[in-house]
Design a protein around this motif. Sequence first.
Motif, mmCIF file in Angstrom:
data_model
loop_
_atom_site.group_PDB
_atom_site.id
_atom_site.type_symbol
_atom_site.label_atom_id
_atom_site.label_comp_id
_atom_site.label_asym_id
_atom_site.label_seq_id
_atom_site.Cartn_x
_atom_site.Cartn_y
_atom_site.Cartn_z
ATOM 1 N N CYS A 284 -7.756 61.297 -1.465
ATOM 2 C CA CYS A 284 -7.105 60.209 -2.202
ATOM 3 C C CYS A 284 -7.905 59.854 -3.455
ATOM 4 O O CYS A 284 -7.344 59.659 -4.537
ATOM 5 C CB CYS A 284 -6.968 59.006 -1.289
ATOM 6 S SG CYS A 284 -6.348 57.548 -2.104
ATOM 7 N N SER B 62 -4.420 66.850 3.193
ATOM 8 C CA SER B 62 -5.818 67.215 3.437
ATOM 9 C C SER B 62 -6.238 67.044 4.888
ATOM 10 O O SER B 62 -7.305 67.495 5.275
ATOM 11 C CB SER B 62 -6.726 66.380 2.552
ATOM 12 O OG SER B 62 -6.709 65.058 3.021
ATOM 13 N N CYS B 63 -5.432 66.370 5.706
ATOM 14 C CA CYS B 63 -5.864 66.041 7.067
ATOM 15 C C CYS B 63 -6.066 67.314 7.894
ATOM 16 O O CYS B 63 -5.114 68.035 8.181
ATOM 17 C CB CYS B 63 -4.840 65.128 7.752
ATOM 18 S SG CYS B 63 -5.371 64.660 9.408
ATOM 19 N N CYS C 26 -6.683 61.643 15.069
ATOM 20 C CA CYS C 26 -7.589 61.293 13.972
ATOM 21 C C CYS C 26 -9.037 61.289 14.458
ATOM 22 O O CYS C 26 -9.371 60.628 15.435
ATOM 23 C CB CYS C 26 -7.230 59.923 13.407
ATOM 24 S SG CYS C 26 -8.333 59.426 12.078
ATOM 25 N N CYS D 13 -9.111 62.405 4.225
ATOM 26 C CA CYS D 13 -7.989 61.740 3.546
ATOM 27 C C CYS D 13 -8.499 60.792 2.462
ATOM 28 O O CYS D 13 -7.945 60.721 1.361
ATOM 29 C CB CYS D 13 -7.128 60.992 4.544
ATOM 30 S SG CYS D 13 -8.053 59.939 5.668
ATOM 31 N N CYS E 258 -3.441 62.639 1.046
ATOM 32 C CA CYS E 258 -4.141 62.383 2.314
ATOM 33 C C CYS E 258 -3.548 63.214 3.442
ATOM 34 O O CYS E 258 -4.266 63.798 4.253
ATOM 35 C CB CYS E 258 -4.081 60.893 2.653
ATOM 36 S SG CYS E 258 -2.448 60.179 2.605
ATOM 37 N N VAL E 259 -2.214 63.282 3.476
ATOM 38 C CA VAL E 259 -1.528 64.014 4.534
ATOM 39 C C VAL E 259 -1.845 65.497 4.408
ATOM 40 O O VAL E 259 -2.135 66.184 5.387
ATOM 41 C CB VAL E 259 -0.001 63.771 4.439
ATOM 42 C CG1 VAL E 259 0.741 64.572 5.477
ATOM 43 C CG2 VAL E 259 0.319 62.301 4.567
ATOM 44 N N MET F 91 -1.731 63.051 10.346
ATOM 45 C CA MET F 91 -0.787 62.297 9.513
ATOM 46 C C MET F 91 0.451 63.137 9.234
ATOM 47 O O MET F 91 0.351 64.313 8.893
ATOM 48 C CB MET F 91 -1.447 61.918 8.183
ATOM 49 C CG MET F 91 -2.751 61.167 8.362
ATOM 50 S SD MET F 91 -3.652 61.046 6.824
ATOM 51 C CE MET F 91 -3.225 59.397 6.351
#
Lengths: 174, 228
Positions: B23, B180-181, B13, B19, B177-178, B186
Amino acid sequence: MKMQIWNLFRVRGAGLLFLVGFGALLLMRCGSPKEIVQPIAYNHKVHLTEAGLDCRDCHKGVENSIRATIPSIKVCASCHSKIKGKSTAEAQVVEAVKSGTEIPWQRIYRVPDHVFFSHRRHVTAGKIACKTCHGDVEKLTKPASHQLVPIAMKTCMKCHDNKSISNDCIHCHV
Amino acid sequence: MTKWGMVIDLNKCTGCGACVNACRIENNIPNVGPEAAHNGRSMDWMQIVTEYDGEYPDIRITHIPLLCFQCDNAPCTKVCPVHATYQNSDGLVGQVYYRCIGCRFCMAACPYSAKKFNYAEPDVPEEYENHLNPDVTRRMKGVVEKCSFCHHRLAHAKDLARYEDRDLRESDFQPACVESCPADAMVFGDLENPDHTVHDLKDSSRVFRLEEELGTEPKVYYLKKEDK
């Protein structure tokens, strides 16, 4: 004696409130729903009984997508390129087909914003007939001005219960 | 029985905030403006907490994305007087906005401050009206909301899988979120399904969970940052 009467009133207070609320709810239900007027007097009976069409011939999304979809003018154009009968409604449709303008059909059933409803899941997977929720549309000679079958959350939950489908809140409320 | 969970690798990260933004867009999270945000009224379902360790110039920075941990033993569900927040059979902690009375007991009970209260009606500029996600309810004033693990996506995924007559695949359901990481920090999936990546990741030697000693059994696992 006076005290007792007051006490009685206090106990009944909650009941009274409930009655007033219930009455207000009843009034709301009895109030006539807003009538929906379609731009053209579409005849479901002619199409479904005499022309031998099926719901899914025009509402094409019903089996494979979330929304059943209201047919576009192209769907009407596949049959109505020229006038066949005598009705004024048909003349209006043919005119719209020729000019290529969409007919502003009004939706009668509207799923609230906080509900996830998929036609695909109910029609294809659940094998539920259209008329379970939409009523006897094939008998309509003029457009419905309101929902033939009123659908509320309890209608959905009752059916889910009968068919042993999950009644988990976030199953439908997203 | 499925048990949706997430593993976040703190080594990967970078704290970019993709994320958080994904979201916001996915879940129609209103922008409260700088003043309200300063007063602690930001509505973000996700936030990134940055931890500084050491003295300049030898600083070690760790970014920790925080969201609702969808605890197996969720304290919020136990205090809700109206059953507006509860745990469903998939292990997700649901929040039913139309049932919530806004008492905020759940906010007090949540040790991770994952829940947000709507102090005002969502303020959406008119030009953004058509950009809202139609699959997610817009929350009204006076209700509590929180990260849902994008369960509206699960509803779509289940629907499609059933239509195509197959089992749900790992790639079918991924929260925004996952997805877009950019650092792939994630990972999301079914913690009890050996075919899913998270199943093995959660048994890694680096794994820890926040406030584990409270016994809330969160379903978001972190992989400890290690010096390379």
